[in-house]
Design an enzyme around this catalytic site. Structure first.
Site, PDB file in Angstrom:
ATOM      1  N   GLY A  50      18.648  -4.260   8.371  1.00  8.80           N
ATOM      2  CA  GLY A  50      18.309  -5.461   8.468  1.00  8.80           C
ATOM      3  C   GLY A  50      16.897  -5.881   8.115  1.00  8.80           C
ATOM      4  O   GLY A  50      16.570  -7.190   7.958  1.00  8.80           O
ATOM      5  N   ARG A  58      14.494  12.478  -8.344  1.00  8.33           N
ATOM      6  CA  ARG A  58      14.942  12.269  -7.118  1.00  8.33           C
ATOM      7  C   ARG A  58      15.932  13.337  -6.568  1.00  8.33           C
ATOM      8  O   ARG A  58      15.906  13.638  -5.485  1.00  8.33           O
ATOM      9  CB  ARG A  58      15.829  10.760  -7.148  1.00  8.33           C
ATOM     10  CG  ARG A  58      16.533  10.652  -5.758  1.00  8.33           C
ATOM     11  CD  ARG A  58      17.333   9.450  -6.034  1.00  8.33           C
ATOM     12  NE  ARG A  58      16.684   8.302  -6.456  1.00  8.33           N
ATOM     13  CZ  ARG A  58      15.958   7.501  -5.455  1.00  8.33           C
ATOM     14  NH1 ARG A  58      15.751   7.632  -4.360  1.00  8.33           N
ATOM     15  NH2 ARG A  58      15.125   6.251  -6.144  1.00  8.33           N
ATOM     16  N   GLU A  84       2.468   0.718  -6.410  1.00 13.11           N
ATOM     17  CA  GLU A  84       2.149   1.646  -5.134  1.00 13.11           C
ATOM     18  C   GLU A  84       0.978   2.499  -5.577  1.00 13.11           C
ATOM     19  O   GLU A  84       0.360   3.196  -4.499  1.00 13.11           O
ATOM     20  CB  GLU A  84       3.429   2.517  -4.802  1.00 13.11           C
ATOM     21  CG  GLU A  84       4.658   1.624  -4.073  1.00 13.11           C
ATOM     22  CD  GLU A  84       5.830   2.304  -4.137  1.00 13.11           C
ATOM     23  OE1 GLU A  84       5.810   3.484  -3.721  1.00 13.11           O
ATOM     24  OE2 GLU A  84       6.768   1.825  -4.220  1.00 13.11           O
ATOM     25  N   ASP A 118      13.843  10.776 -12.808  1.00 12.89           N
ATOM     26  CA  ASP A 118      13.411  11.956 -13.144  1.00 12.89           C
ATOM     27  C   ASP A 118      13.634  13.087 -12.215  1.00 12.89           C
ATOM     28  O   ASP A 118      13.823  14.162 -12.534  1.00 12.89           O
ATOM     29  CB  ASP A 118      11.818  11.890 -13.494  1.00 12.89           C
ATOM     30  CG  ASP A 118      11.654  11.224 -14.816  1.00 12.89           C
ATOM     31  OD1 ASP A 118      12.595  10.858 -15.732  1.00 12.89           O
ATOM     32  OD2 ASP A 118      10.465  10.541 -15.198  1.00 12.89           O
TER      33      ASP A 118
END
Length: 616
Positions: free
Chosen positions: A67, A39, A101, A37
């Protein structure tokens, strides 16, 4: 990262435990959004401006080391961020990672006090709270994926809580203008982070009266530009007052900047240019700032940067008018309701500033404030804050000692804070007694170095007259000394005006010289520097006993005080004094000596050939 551009959040304990301790560069803001939507549009725009404002912002995989697994680092960054910004869009609730989140945000908010600023990009807060519209459809799909009902209810509860929080709606706040909304968000974040705030001690005492007077002078609710100058001697608390006012008012302005120690910083290499860059960095995000190489270029950029903005600027410890010109330019550059605060030891700067603006037809924009010295009660409280970490001394013995130090400070905050700090933690009263005696002879280094800044800025002649007053003429009418200084070609009236403007002396209504005790001690310390035990080498003598010792040896001194009001002087015959008059340039307070009824006129006739001046 999955095909929708969403980041999987891994919560496995073993993974979290293996995350590098170095991963979390302390982020200040955590952005959570639906990639498909916003980014490449709104979120990228917001992220760029947050970073431009030097706000450490986490977005997707920003800041991750190569890593390392994304999950635990992302979770750590979320937990350590001071502010979380979920950007609610139509597809936000379709992302299980956005929802997970969000649950973490709510937990951090409730347990750690993390701030949540929700942005409602293209959805209504009501839809988020009640999970209707696209959010309703999202939960249908989540149920089809057979997520546990407990998990789903946790997501819904998080959406309800955050949806009830005060946030920003793109359509409502800025009528759909994304740039304007980004600006609002950045300002809110800066305010919450107190990035524009300046550090102020927690041990403030007696600040309310200063705040009240400054707020009256600034009158932030009125139109037009206004400048308020705070002036006075060093150590009076001018900078502290300016900081308190700045912190209280900065949120009411479009942009604000506190430039501290202008005098000191401007003396460094490219000092003014560095100050210009600091000021500009608060107003604009522009690559050209780092490219400024000279003051003129900086002035032009400042003029463009402040155009049309309601700003609050503090220029701390301004030494000369040119520094104002180089950092704030002209008052007609500023938008209405802008406010500028100047602190200075030199009132001449403020007088020049007022005169310049009046010549431009800018009347009634300037105000000045000279903070008064602290009264004894407030002084005792401030001293106690630093000496005892409480508002008042703990017992009568300390109370008596504390009052002596308060008397020594004579209402100057710098002295109270410095001595109080020196005595903190020292419980042996003998040490307090020793420090009290020591201060009568040896000034506090930190205090003297601060006050000496004003002395060092004087010309040689101005320094000479300052030292004469500090050592000899406090409490004396200015008429007699002016005759002496005239005789030396010192132009005393101009010099006295400079000393008054620099807050080094005052001249009372009765034309007598007045000087703060700490400035008096500074002057006498300068005269005695390197000659502590040899009064005969001093250029000025103010101690009557030492004066007589030196006087009978015939050593050369520039100024001598003979205090005829003290009884012990009556044993000295005029003939004894006159025998050494060739060593004295100025004999002050030579009055009648009772023992031989010598009149003032007689004294003048006898010493006139040798002394440069006589006061009686």
């Amino acid at each position: 990262m999955n095909s929708n551009g969403r980041i999987p959040l891994i919560l496995g304990n073993s993974t979290v435990a293996s995350a590098s301790a170095t991963a979390a560069a302390q982020y200040e803001v955590f952005l959570r959004f639906c990639g498909q939507d916003t980014r490449k549009g709104f979120t990228d725009f917001l992220y760029t401006y947050l970073k431009g404002a030097t706000i450490r912002t986490f977005k997707d995989n920003e800041g991750l080391h190569v890593g390392e697994e994304i999950g635990p680092v992302l979770l750590k960054s979320l937990k350590e961020s001071k502010i979380a910004i979920p950007i609610f869009s139509k597809n936000y609730a379709f992302s299980e990672w956005c929802l997970r989140e969000l649950v973490q945000m709510v937990q951090c908010h409730e347990n750690e006090g993390q701030v949540i600023y929700p942005i409602f990009y293209d959805v209504d807060p009501y839809d988020v709270r009640h999970q209707i519209g696209s959010y309703e459809e999202a939960f249908r799909q989540h149920r089809k994926k057979r997520f546990k009902e407990k998990t789903i209810q946790g997501w819904k509860q998080a959406l309800k809580k955050v949806g009830q929080m005060k946030g920003l709606e793109l359509k409502k706040e800025t009528n759909g203008h994304e740039g304007a909304l980004v600006k609002m968000v950045v300002e809110m974040v800066l305010l919450k982070l107190k990035r524009n705030y300046t550090h102020v001690s927690d041990n403030l005492v007696g600040i309310d009266e200063h705040k009240k007077e400054m707020e009256r002078l600034l009158d932030v609710g009125s139109n037009g530009v206004r400048i308020v100058g705070i002036h006075g001697m060093g150590g009076l608390g001018k900078t502290t007052i300016a900081k308190v006012i700045y912190n209280n008012l900065c949120e009411q302005f479009d942009c604000c900047c506190f430039l501290d120690d202008v005098r000191e910083n401007s003396q460094q290499s490219s000092g003014i240019v560095k100050l210009q860059k600091k000021l500009l960095s608060k107003f604009i995000q522009n690559e050209k700032i780092s490219e400024i190489v000279d003051v003129s270029e900086g002035i032009n950029l400042i003029k463009n940067a402040i155009h049309g903005k309601k700003v609050l600027i503090v220029l701390d410890d301004l030494e000369k008018m040119s520094q104002f010109d180089e950092l704030a330019g002209s008052c007609d550059w500023f938008a209405s309701r802008s406010r500028i605060i100047v602190t200075t030891r030199n009132k001449e700067v403020l007088d020049s500033l007022e005169a310049v603006n009046q010549r431009k037809g800018l009347f009634d924009i300037f105000r000045s404030y000279e903070p008064p010295f602290m009264n004894p009660n407030v002084s005792l409280q401030l001293f106690s804050k630093y000496a005892f970490m409480r508002d008042f001394p703990p017992n009568k013995e300390y109370y008596s000692l504390a009052k002596d130090f308060v008397s020594f400070a004579a209402g100057l905050p710098l002295v109270l804070v410095t001595i109080g700090s020196l005595l903190f933690g020292k419980k042996d009263k003998a040490l307090w007694e020793e420090k009290r005696r020591e201060l009568q002879e040896i000034p506090v280094t930190e205090v003297q170095s601060k006050l000496k800044i004003s002395f060092d800025a004087l010309t040689d002649v101005e320094q000479e007259i300052f030292l004469d007053i500090a050592c000899i003429f406090i409490g004396h009418n200015k008429t007699g000394p002016c005759y002496m200084w005239d005789d030396y070609g010192f132009y005393p009236r101009s010099v006295l005006n400079v000393l008054v403007l620099r807050s080094l002396i005052k001249v009372g209504d009765d034309d007598t010289f007045q000087m703060h005790d700490q400035l008096r001690d500074l002057g006498r310390h300068i005269v005695r520097e390197g000659k502590v035990d040899d009064w005969g080498r001093l250029s000025r003598l103010w101690n009557t006993e030492k004066a007589m010792e030196v006087y009978t040896t015939g050593q050369l001194i520039a100024v001598l005080v003979l205090d005829s009001m003290e009884p012990r002087w009556t044993r000295w015959r005029p003939a004894t004094i006159y025998a050494h008059m060739d060593t004295v340039k100025w004999l002050c307070n030579l009055l009648e000596f009772d023992d031989n009824r010598c009149s003032s006129r007689c004294c003048i006739e006898k010493v006139d050939d040798h002394a440069n001046g006589v006061a009686w």
